[in-house]
Design a protein around this motif. Structure first.
Motif, PDB file in Angstrom:
ATOM      1  N   SER A   1       0.842  -1.195   0.000  1.00 58.16           N
ATOM      2  CA  SER A   1       0.000   0.000   0.000  1.00 58.16           C
ATOM      3  C   SER A   1       0.877   1.245   0.000  1.00 58.16           C
ATOM      4  N   ALA A   2       0.277   2.353  -0.413  1.00 56.66           N
ATOM      5  CA  ALA A   2       0.966   3.638  -0.333  1.00 56.66           C
ATOM      6  C   ALA A   2       0.677   4.331   0.995  1.00 56.66           C
ATOM      7  N   ALA A   3      -0.039   3.663   1.870  1.00 58.54           N
ATOM      8  CA  ALA A   3      -0.375   4.231   3.184  1.00 58.54           C
ATOM      9  C   ALA A   3       0.894   4.468   3.992  1.00 58.54           C
ATOM     10  N   ASP A   4       0.816   5.400   4.934  1.00 52.14           N
ATOM     11  CA  ASP A   4       1.955   5.704   5.779  1.00 52.14           C
ATOM     12  C   ASP A   4       2.288   4.502   6.668  1.00 52.14           C
ATOM     13  N   ARG A   5       3.549   4.045   6.592  1.00 50.04           N
ATOM     14  CA  ARG A   5       3.945   2.852   7.338  1.00 50.04           C
ATOM     15  C   ARG A   5       3.783   3.037   8.843  1.00 50.04           C
ATOM     16  N   ASP A   6       4.176   4.188   9.362  1.00 49.87           N
ATOM     17  CA  ASP A   6       4.078   4.419  10.803  1.00 49.87           C
ATOM     18  C   ASP A   6       2.627   4.352  11.279  1.00 49.87           C
ATOM     19  N   LEU A   7       1.741   4.851  10.454  1.00 44.49           N
ATOM     20  CA  LEU A   7       0.322   4.799  10.801  1.00 44.49           C
ATOM     21  C   LEU A   7      -0.173   3.354  10.807  1.00 44.49           C
ATOM     22  N   VAL A   8       0.216   2.602   9.783  1.00 47.64           N
ATOM     23  CA  VAL A   8      -0.174   1.188   9.710  1.00 47.64           C
ATOM     24  C   VAL A   8       0.358   0.422  10.915  1.00 47.64           C
ATOM     25  N   PHE A   9       1.633   0.669  11.256  1.00 46.95           N
ATOM     26  CA  PHE A   9       2.242  -0.054  12.376  1.00 46.95           C
ATOM     27  C   PHE A   9       1.597   0.332  13.714  1.00 46.95           C
ATOM     28  N   SER A  10       1.174   1.597  13.823  1.00 44.04           N
ATOM     29  CA  SER A  10       0.476   2.026  15.034  1.00 44.04           C
ATOM     30  C   SER A  10      -0.851   1.282  15.174  1.00 44.04           C
ATOM     31  N   LEU A  11      -1.551   1.115  14.081  1.00 47.38           N
ATOM     32  CA  LEU A  11      -2.806   0.364  14.075  1.00 47.38           C
ATOM     33  C   LEU A  11      -2.573  -1.088  14.489  1.00 47.38           C
ATOM     34  N   ILE A  12      -1.510  -1.674  13.951  1.00 48.90           N
ATOM     35  CA  ILE A  12      -1.184  -3.071  14.274  1.00 48.90           C
ATOM     36  C   ILE A  12      -0.909  -3.215  15.773  1.00 48.90           C
ATOM     37  N   ASP A  13      -0.117  -2.287  16.316  1.00 42.63           N
ATOM     38  CA  ASP A  13       0.206  -2.344  17.745  1.00 42.63           C
ATOM     39  C   ASP A  13      -1.064  -2.272  18.594  1.00 42.63           C
ATOM     40  N   ALA A  52      -5.712   2.334   7.373  1.00 40.86           N
ATOM     41  CA  ALA A  52      -4.886   3.542   7.335  1.00 40.86           C
ATOM     42  C   ALA A  52      -5.255   4.417   6.143  1.00 40.86           C
ATOM     43  N   GLU A  53      -5.526   3.789   5.011  1.00 44.66           N
ATOM     44  CA  GLU A  53      -5.904   4.546   3.814  1.00 44.66           C
ATOM     45  C   GLU A  53      -7.214   5.293   4.026  1.00 44.66           C
ATOM     46  N   SER A  54      -8.116   4.685   4.753  1.00 46.55           N
ATOM     47  CA  SER A  54      -9.413   5.328   4.973  1.00 46.55           C
ATOM     48  C   SER A  54      -9.319   6.489   5.950  1.00 46.55           C
ATOM     49  N   ILE A  55      -8.281   6.436   6.801  1.00 40.73           N
ATOM     50  CA  ILE A  55      -8.081   7.505   7.773  1.00 40.73           C
ATOM     51  C   ILE A  55      -7.305   8.654   7.160  1.00 40.73           C
ATOM     52  N   GLY A  56      -6.333   8.335   6.324  1.00 40.63           N
ATOM     53  CA  GLY A  56      -5.443   9.351   5.799  1.00 40.63           C
ATOM     54  C   GLY A  56      -4.494   9.780   6.909  1.00 40.63           C
ATOM     55  N   MET A  57      -4.092  11.013   6.883  1.00 45.28           N
ATOM     56  CA  MET A  57      -3.155  11.521   7.875  1.00 45.28           C
ATOM     57  C   MET A  57      -3.839  12.514   8.802  1.00 45.28           C
ATOM     58  N   ARG A  58      -4.937  12.105   9.399  1.00 41.07           N
ATOM     59  CA  ARG A  58      -5.697  12.995  10.278  1.00 41.07           C
ATOM     60  C   ARG A  58      -4.851  13.435  11.457  1.00 41.07           C
ATOM     61  N   PRO A  59      -4.695  14.730  11.700  1.00 44.37           N
ATOM     62  CA  PRO A  59      -3.889  15.213  12.813  1.00 44.37           C
ATOM     63  C   PRO A  59      -4.373  14.718  14.174  1.00 44.37           C
ATOM     64  N   SER A  60      -5.677  14.424  14.284  1.00 48.15           N
ATOM     65  CA  SER A  60      -6.234  14.000  15.557  1.00 48.15           C
ATOM     66  C   SER A  60      -5.864  12.573  15.920  1.00 48.15           C
ATOM     67  N   VAL A  61      -5.369  11.810  14.906  1.00 45.50           N
ATOM     68  CA  VAL A  61      -5.039  10.417  15.159  1.00 45.50           C
ATOM     69  C   VAL A  61      -3.710  10.303  15.885  1.00 45.50           C
ATOM     70  N   GLY A  74      -4.842  -9.605   7.665  1.00 49.29           N
ATOM     71  CA  GLY A  74      -3.520  -9.529   7.065  1.00 49.29           C
ATOM     72  C   GLY A  74      -3.082  -8.076   6.990  1.00 49.29           C
ATOM     73  N   VAL A  75      -1.843  -7.850   6.566  1.00 50.06           N
ATOM     74  CA  VAL A  75      -1.303  -6.497   6.552  1.00 50.06           C
ATOM     75  C   VAL A  75      -2.068  -5.599   5.588  1.00 50.06           C
ATOM     76  N   ARG A  76      -2.594  -6.165   4.506  1.00 48.80           N
ATOM     77  CA  ARG A  76      -3.338  -5.344   3.544  1.00 48.80           C
ATOM     78  C   ARG A  76      -4.586  -4.748   4.185  1.00 48.80           C
ATOM     79  N   ALA A  77      -5.234  -5.492   5.077  1.00 48.67           N
ATOM     80  CA  ALA A  77      -6.428  -4.974   5.756  1.00 48.67           C
ATOM     81  C   ALA A  77      -6.068  -3.808   6.663  1.00 48.67           C
ATOM     82  N   PHE A  78      -4.937  -3.922   7.372  1.00 46.59           N
ATOM     83  CA  PHE A  78      -4.513  -2.806   8.213  1.00 46.59           C
ATOM     84  C   PHE A  78      -4.172  -1.582   7.353  1.00 46.59           C
TER      85      PHE A  78
END
Length: 282
Positions: free
Chosen positions: A210-222, A273-282, A265-269
């Motif tokens: 995905s082109a989603a932000d890796r840090d955001l994806v990893f935060s979701l996984i954690d 992240a893609e649906s959230i984007g880079m929301r400052p509140s997250v 799987g990682v694609r679901a995470f």
């Protein structure tokens, strides 16, 4: 290569007392070293990154393939002795070895003489996954790897969704590519003999999922795995702001809010992240 007698002689010469803290269990079986090099498919044209070379048995095996080797060793005594060991056992290969006295978790690409192609290592059990994840993030040139780790760690690294041992290491590693457990390693090939079983895990880097932000994806996984028994709706509630917002975000990503992290799987995470984007509140 170094056999049991040579390993013990070197350790005595250096007054090295293997420590559990550094995960120092040295391979002394030449056949195991040859098997590792073979399974890693090391090519003479490649630059190999080795982490934790220890007394140098695997280093000698890697150099015997004709490849260049950059060995990263945290122990200054072992790092200082490694070039001497190579000069004694394989003088023709000495020019192809670079030794860095570093903590692999802090290694930066610019410290290496050239971008490495492959990671081959006997990794300390307590830092194996963090080291692999750090190196894959820091060194995009790494196309593949073969690492020897504790058998339980190997199972987690290679696990797929739904598996009993599937967790944070499994998902984060799959962000970079495909890992699989390829062979068991008997305890008898190490000195001192560890009280755990070991295994070899291979890794092949793939295109980003995905082109989603890796840090955001990893935060979701954690967050998703911090409380395994909870549904994603509940596990992500504090992160999203509320259970209702969490459910809405999940539905927007096409994910069932009642699912649990170990089912994804990682694609679901990445979809979340893609649906959230880079929301400052997250």
């Amino acid at each position: 290569m170094l056999g049991p007698v040579e390993i013990r002689r070197l350790a005595a010469e250096l007054d090295v007392r293997p420590t559990k803290k550094l995960g120092q269990n040295f391979v002394h079986d030449p056949n195991t070293v040859r098997r590792i090099v073979e399974l890693a498919r090391v090519d003479p044209a490649e630059h190999v990154l080795e982490v934790g070379p220890g007394l140098g048995s695997l280093t000698l095996g890697l150099l015997a393939s004709g490849a260049r080797v950059s060995a990263v060793e945290i122990d200054p005594v072992l790092a200082g002795r490694l070039p001497v060991t190579v000069a004694e056992h394989a003088p023709e290969a000495a020019a192809r070895l670079t030794v860095l006295t570093r903590d692999a978790l802090k290694l930066r690409a610019g410290e290496l003489p050239a971008p490495p192609d492959i990671l081959v290592a006997n990794l300390p059990y307590n830092v194996a996954v963090p080291v692999v994840l750090h190196l894959l993030a820091e060194l995009p040139s790494l196309r593949r790897g073969l690492v020897m780790v504790q058998a339980e760690v190997a199972d987690r690294m290679a696990a797929g969704p739904g598996s009993r041992v599937y967790g944070v290491p499994s998902v984060k590693l799959s962000w970079y590519g495909v890992a699989r457990k390829v062979a068991a390693v008997p305890r008898s090939v190490f000195w001192p003999v560890p009280n755990v079983d070991s295994a070899l895990v291979s890794f092949e880097r793939a295109e980003p999922v995905s082109a989603a932000d890796r840090d955001l994806v990893f935060s979701l996984i954690d967050k998703a795995f911090s409380q395994r028994r909870k549904t994603l709706r509940a596990a992500l509630a504090s992160w999203a702001g509320s259970a209702e917002e969490s459910a809405a975000l999940l539905r927007a990503a096409g994910i069932d809010p009642g699912a649990r992290g170990e089912q994804l799987g990682v694609r679901a995470f990445a979809q979340i992240a893609e649906s959230i984007g880079m929301r400052p509140s997250v």
